[in-house]
Design a protein around this motif. Sequence first.
Motif, PDB file in Angstrom:
ATOM      1  N   VAL A   1      36.529  27.468  77.189  1.00 14.66           N
ATOM      2  CA  VAL A   1      35.099  27.716  77.429  1.00 14.66           C
ATOM      3  C   VAL A   1      34.601  26.786  78.537  1.00 14.66           C
ATOM      4  O   VAL A   1      33.862  27.200  79.424  1.00 14.66           O
ATOM      5  N   LYS A   2      35.041  25.535  78.487  1.00 13.12           N
ATOM      6  CA  LYS A   2      34.621  24.568  79.506  1.00 13.12           C
ATOM      7  C   LYS A   2      35.181  24.913  80.882  1.00 13.12           C
ATOM      8  O   LYS A   2      34.642  24.491  81.902  1.00 13.12           O
TER       9      LYS A   2
ATOM     10  N   LYS B   1      29.307  34.730  68.354  1.00  7.96           N
ATOM     11  CA  LYS B   1      29.373  33.525  67.528  1.00  7.96           C
ATOM     12  C   LYS B   1      30.814  33.058  67.416  1.00  7.96           C
ATOM     13  O   LYS B   1      31.743  33.870  67.470  1.00  7.96           O
ATOM     14  N   PRO B   2      31.002  31.753  67.195  1.00  9.54           N
ATOM     15  CA  PRO B   2      32.363  31.251  66.958  1.00  9.54           C
ATOM     16  C   PRO B   2      32.955  31.864  65.688  1.00  9.54           C
ATOM     17  O   PRO B   2      32.271  32.012  64.672  1.00  9.54           O
TER      18      PRO B   2
ATOM     19  N   GLU C   1      42.350  23.970  63.726  1.00 14.08           N
ATOM     20  CA  GLU C   1      41.761  22.896  64.532  1.00 14.08           C
ATOM     21  C   GLU C   1      42.319  22.904  65.954  1.00 14.08           C
ATOM     22  O   GLU C   1      41.571  22.752  66.921  1.00 14.08           O
TER      23      GLU C   1
ATOM     24  N   SER D   1      42.610  26.224  79.248  1.00 14.97           N
ATOM     25  CA  SER D   1      43.221  26.344  77.917  1.00 14.97           C
ATOM     26  C   SER D   1      44.666  25.850  77.934  1.00 14.97           C
ATOM     27  O   SER D   1      45.108  25.168  77.006  1.00 14.97           O
TER      28      SER D   1
ATOM     29  N   SER E   1      41.148  26.032  67.879  1.00 16.19           N
ATOM     30  CA  SER E   1      39.739  25.869  68.269  1.00 16.19           C
ATOM     31  C   SER E   1      39.582  24.878  69.410  1.00 16.19           C
ATOM     32  O   SER E   1      38.770  25.082  70.319  1.00 16.19           O
ATOM     33  N   SER E   2      40.346  23.814  69.384  1.00 16.46           N
ATOM     34  CA  SER E   2      40.297  22.808  70.441  1.00 16.46           C
ATOM     35  C   SER E   2      40.726  23.406  71.781  1.00 16.46           C
ATOM     36  O   SER E   2      40.087  23.159  72.824  1.00 16.46           O
TER      37      SER E   2
ATOM     38  N   LEU F   1      35.930  31.890  70.435  1.00 16.96           N
ATOM     39  CA  LEU F   1      34.633  31.361  70.874  1.00 16.96           C
ATOM     40  C   LEU F   1      33.997  32.304  71.892  1.00 16.96           C
ATOM     41  O   LEU F   1      34.679  32.777  72.810  1.00 16.96           O
TER      42      LEU F   1
ATOM     43  N   ALA G   1      40.598  26.620  72.575  1.00 16.70           N
ATOM     44  CA  ALA G   1      39.554  27.582  72.950  1.00 16.70           C
ATOM     45  C   ALA G   1      38.346  26.866  73.553  1.00 16.70           C
ATOM     46  O   ALA G   1      37.769  27.332  74.553  1.00 16.70           O
ATOM     47  N   THR G   2      37.988  25.718  72.981  1.00 12.18           N
ATOM     48  CA  THR G   2      36.855  24.943  73.500  1.00 12.18           C
ATOM     49  C   THR G   2      37.127  24.506  74.939  1.00 12.18           C
ATOM     50  O   THR G   2      36.242  24.570  75.801  1.00 12.18           O
ATOM     51  N   ALA G   3      38.344  24.079  75.209  1.00 10.54           N
ATOM     52  CA  ALA G   3      38.720  23.698  76.572  1.00 10.54           C
ATOM     53  C   ALA G   3      38.594  24.907  77.503  1.00 10.54           C
ATOM     54  O   ALA G   3      38.138  24.770  78.645  1.00 10.54           O
TER      55      ALA G   3
END
Length: 139
Positions: free
Chosen positions: A134-135, A70-71, A124, A19, A127-128, A104, A130-132
């Motif tokens: 998760v990965k 859920k997101p 945006e 993150s 969320s971006s 997420l 947070a997505t990183a």
Amino acid sequence: MRHQPHLELADCRSIAAASHLAADQHQARVSIAVVDAGGHLLLLERRDGSSPASAEAAIAKARMAALNGKPTAALEASINGERPALLQLAGLFGQPAAAMAGGLPLLQEDSCLGAIGVSGMTPEIDSSIATAGVKGLGS
């Protein structure tokens, strides 16, 4: 009987590190929270320059994502659209929970291990980041 995996501190640190890399790309002043499947705080990092409110919001976003699996952006869209009754969810949990983009769930197979919440920038960017994160789980 079902055996469910759990997040460990090393997992949380990997999620946060991924993150932070994404936040650096956006020059983002955010807070990053990781919670377990029950919405209990495991790790909170408030980046330099982020507001105190972003820390509370990150935790609340993570809690909502974990308890729903859920997101939070999807929940926010439902509230703003056809399901305003979902606003009541936050009151049911007994602790702050927010259906705002940036939360997420951390999923493994069919299990929700917990969630990440990011707050401090636009929906945006949060969320971006947070997505990183998760990965970063499992790396």
